[in-house]
Design a protein around this motif. Structure first.
Motif, short mmCIF file in Angstrom:
data_model
loop_
_atom_site.label_atom_id
_atom_site.label_comp_id
_atom_site.label_asym_id
_atom_site.label_seq_id
_atom_site.Cartn_x
_atom_site.Cartn_y
_atom_site.Cartn_z
N GLY A 1 0.81 -1.20 0.00
CA GLY A 1 0.00 0.00 0.00
C GLY A 1 0.86 1.26 0.00
N GLU A 10 -2.93 5.63 0.60
CA GLU A 10 -3.91 4.56 0.34
C GLU A 10 -3.36 3.22 0.83
OE1 GLU A 10 -6.37 5.71 -3.57
OE2 GLU A 10 -4.21 5.55 -3.93
N GLU A 23 -4.91 0.85 2.02
CA GLU A 23 -5.84 -0.24 1.68
C GLU A 23 -5.52 -0.89 0.34
OE1 GLU A 23 -7.58 3.53 -0.07
OE2 GLU A 23 -6.59 2.95 1.80
N SER A 58 -2.89 -2.38 -0.34
CA SER A 58 -1.93 -3.47 -0.11
C SER A 58 -2.55 -4.81 -0.48
CB SER A 58 -1.51 -3.50 1.36
OG SER A 58 -2.62 -3.83 2.17
N THR A 89 -3.34 -8.94 0.06
CA THR A 89 -3.70 -9.90 1.10
C THR A 89 -3.14 -11.25 0.68
OG1 THR A 89 -5.73 -8.73 1.72
CG2 THR A 89 -5.58 -11.08 2.30
N ASP A 134 -1.91 -8.02 4.98
CA ASP A 134 -2.73 -8.87 5.83
C ASP A 134 -2.53 -10.32 5.42
OD1 ASP A 134 -3.76 -6.68 7.19
OD2 ASP A 134 -5.45 -6.47 5.79
N ARG A 184 -2.14 -6.51 9.57
CA ARG A 184 -0.91 -5.70 9.68
C ARG A 184 -0.79 -5.02 11.04
NH1 ARG A 184 -2.48 -1.70 5.00
NH2 ARG A 184 -3.65 -3.55 4.44
#
Length: 228
Positions: free
Chosen positions: A130, A134, A136, A138, A140, A202, A217
């Motif tokens: 990320g 921003e 978010e 990133s 998973t 995550d 995270r």
């Protein structure tokens, strides 16, 4: 029959999505995933460790399918290498999700990464953590591991394992979880990726019986030992 299968898949998706949300909300809590029987036979990959083809963990793959759709991207790895989009496992996932598979040159653009085994630390570093504006964006990541057990059930593990001490949001004081089938280098890569919070990746760990934990995270991880 088609309607019945669709109903089964819808129920599976709902239950699995809730379990995955709970896993991230309560890091280290062991959730039990269901087996996606409707998805058919699991694809396999060549394992360099045993020099044979090994079926992919269907509990983990089913969970990944729950999060994929036509607007998302994914990438898969095994034995420290990204799989080409022509590989059987990748094509199997594309067919059932409608998602777009990325290759090694575009790993940083993948929304989801799927590691067929637990020795892929170098690959994690290639994923997006990320941006400060921003976070978010990133990736998973799903890791397939051998076994998961909480502090009271570590005797269930028969091979080498790591004991992880978890602290952070969603955890009352501390939670202990034991992981078999994940390399210490992978944990080190996970910690390195989240050293500049809110940046990070995550993580879901899913074992061969469908037990699943989340390591968002925000979770601080301390490796206690790998000895029984």
């Amino acid at each position: 029959m088609i309607g019945a299968n669709q109903g089964t898949q819808t129920l599976y998706n709902t239950l699995t999505f809730r379990a995955l949300l709970d896993a991230l909300a309560r890091p280290g809590k062991i959730n039990q995933l269901e087996l996606p029987h409707f998805a058919g036979e699991a694809p396999s990959y060549f394992s360099s460790a045993c020099a044979s083809h090994t079926p992919i963990n269907m509990y983990a793959l089913g969970a990944l399918l729950t999060l994929l759709d036509r607007e998302t991207t994914f990438i898969m790895a095994v034995n420290g290498q990204w799989l080409a989009h022509t590989e059987t496992a990748v094509q199997w996932t594309i067919l059932r999700s409608g998602s777009t598979a990325l290759d090694a040159d575009h790993a940083r653009q993948a929304a989801f990464a799927f590691f067929c085994n637990g020795e892929n630390s170098q690959m994690l570093a290639q994923l997006s953590v990320g941006t400060l504006l921003e976070p978010e964006l990133s990736a998973t990541a799903f890791y397939c591991v051998e076994s998961l057990a909480d502090a009271e059930k570590r005797e269930e593990l028969h091979g080498d394992f790591m004991t992880l001490e978890l602290r952070g949001p969603g955890i009352q004081e501390v939670r202990i979880v034991n992981v078999e089938g994940l390399a210490k280098s992978d944990i080190e890569a996970i910690l390195f990726a989240r050293q500049s919070y809110p940046l990070g990746i995550d993580i879901y760990l899913v074992d061969r019986t469908g037990r699943c934990i989340g390591l968002p995270r925000t979770t601080k991880i301390l490796v206690h030992s790998d000895d029984k």
